[in-house]
Design an enzyme around this catalytic site. Structure first.
Site, short mmCIF file in Angstrom:
data_model
loop_
_atom_site.label_atom_id
_atom_site.label_comp_id
_atom_site.label_asym_id
_atom_site.label_seq_id
_atom_site.Cartn_x
_atom_site.Cartn_y
_atom_site.Cartn_z
N LYS A 209 2.51 11.42 6.88
CA LYS A 209 1.72 11.18 8.08
C LYS A 209 2.29 11.90 9.31
CE LYS A 209 -0.48 6.95 6.45
NZ LYS A 209 -1.74 7.60 6.08
N ASP B 294 9.50 2.98 1.71
CA ASP B 294 8.30 3.73 2.06
C ASP B 294 8.11 3.65 3.57
OD1 ASP B 294 5.76 4.69 2.58
OD2 ASP B 294 4.85 3.79 0.81
N PHE C 62 0.86 -1.18 0.00
CA PHE C 62 0.00 0.00 0.00
C PHE C 62 0.90 1.22 0.00
CE2 PHE C 62 -2.34 3.55 1.78
CZ PHE C 62 -3.48 3.52 1.00
#
Length: 410
Positions: free
Chosen positions: A262, A233, A148
């Protein structure tokens, strides 16, 4: 409409507004949050709830951390946006401080995690053509199944999740998918056309999946051997969530590029970045890539405050010590409604046993007990509390989970 029949009128009315006027691309739990502080939120009816999700790691430092709120408030009183048409007094400081924290050389500031990944892919392809010498339009990027990385058209092009991918084609070419954690398959996929290998050091959306020991080290070796870039990531796994600045640090591996997001915005504003080698990020020239809001003064001020918090090591230590407690408690539920527990630091994926509640049912049952959690892939709960959570509150959440899965008296 929600499956819980006993909603208060104000909660039901607000949920009804959401369902009538906002697109149905999410399936939120039937709670309406009005206030938040630290690891706790309060709904519109005044009921407190322990937050065990932390905005998918966007709230690593808790809701409204005073240092982050102070930085944002001060910057709001000065200047919030200039665009990159001009210099401003926060950008260079933010980039230098983030590079020093991460042990990297250069920073490309963006806004969202998906933008950071898209930017890293563009940089990797440009580097492959300009530096590595891959023939034009032939560069490939190797990715992992069950990944993801975001929801843009390009990023879902190499997703293996039908819910994220279906009906968005035609898809962007140039990606080769291999099983996650399979070093042999990775080796077989890398060719002279490989620009980069893109990998999550821990797969979050897949259920907090930790790869086999040595996998990331081997990925680094294979990239070095092939003259390809390793892109990590770290949007969910980074910035202290697992007890280190990067989850990759647990294997003492260094990536060529890292994507961050985030928690970099402290739960206040969207802030993301690609950080890494100057000779790689340096392939970009004026006009070749950009963002109106990327690196804006407000984002940089908040990002600098986040870097200051991380520079003390306090949050890394809390994730390590509280994470050990979390995993000890969760392991005690194995065989008692819980089939498997995975993760690192204050991050866990909990697979529920067949025949018990589904992930959604468990999340709703936890909500009734004042605990917020969320399911993924039907039978798995993700637990990722803010790093400011107290041990007693963590125990309260696990005790509630034990009741829900039938491992403790109700």
């Amino acid at each position: 409409m929600t499956t819980l029949p006993d909603l208060d009128r104000r909660t039901a009315d607000l949920i009804d507004l959401d369902e009538r006027f906002s697109t149905h691309n999410y399936h939120p739990l039937p709670v309406v949050i009005a206030e938040a502080d630290g690891a706790w939120v309060t709904d519109v009816e005044g009921r407190p709830h322990l937050d065990l999700l932390a905005g998918y790691s966007a709230l690593n430092f808790g809701h409204r951390h005073p240092e982050l709120v102070r930085a944002a408030t001060e910057q709001l009183g000065r200047v919030t946006l200039t665009s990159r048409a001009f210099h401003h007094d926060q950008l260079g400081l933010f980039c230098r401080e983030l590079a020093e924290l991460t042990g990297t050389e250069m920073v490309l500031p963006m806004n969202t995690g998906a933008e950071a990944v898209e930017s890293a892919l563009k940089v990797a392809r440009k580097w492959a053509y300009r530096v590595k010498g891959v023939p034009a339009e032939r560069a490939e990027i190797v990715v992992a199944a069950d990944n993801f990385h975001g929801r843009t058209t390009t990023l879902v092009s190499f997703s293996t999740d039908d819910a994220a991918r279906a009906d968005y084609g035609p898809y962007t070419p140039g990606f080769v998918t291999v099983p996650y954690g399979d070093a042999e398959a990775l080796a077989g996929a890398i060719t002279e056309r490989t620009a980069a290998v893109l990998v999550e050091p821990i797969q979050g959306e897949a259920g907090v999946v930790v790869p086999p020991d040595g996998y990331l080290t081997e990925a680094r070796r294979l990239c070095d051997e092939a003259g390809a870039l390793l892109i990590a990531d770290e949007i969910q796994s980074g910035l202290a969530r697992t007890g280190t600045v990067f989850a990759l640090d647990h294997e003492h591996v260094t990536a060529d590029l890292y994507t961050l997001g985030k928690a970099l915005g402290g739960g206040i504003v969207p802030v993301s970045a690609v950080v890494g080698r100057a000779d790689v990020l340096g392939v970009l020239r004026p006009g070749e890539h950009g963002s109106t809001f990327g690196g804006n003064p407000l984002a940089c001020a908040v990002g600098r405050a986040v870097v200051r918090l991380l520079s003390t090591g306090e949050f890394q230590q809390r994730a390590t010590s509280l994470g050990a407690h979390l995993h000890t408690r969760l392991s005690g539920l194995l065989g008692h409604g819980v089939a498997a527990v995975r993760g690192r630091g204050l991050w866990a994926g909990v697979d529920l046993e067949p025949g018990g509640p589904t992930g959604r049912q468990a999340s709703e049952a936890l909500l009734r007990r004042g605990v917020l959690c969320k399911e993924t892939h039907g039978h798995t709960l993700r637990i990722a509390p803010p790093l400011v959570v107290e041990e007693a509150d963590l125990d309260r959440g696990i005790d509630a989970l034990a009741q829900v899965v039938g491992a403790a008296p109700r």
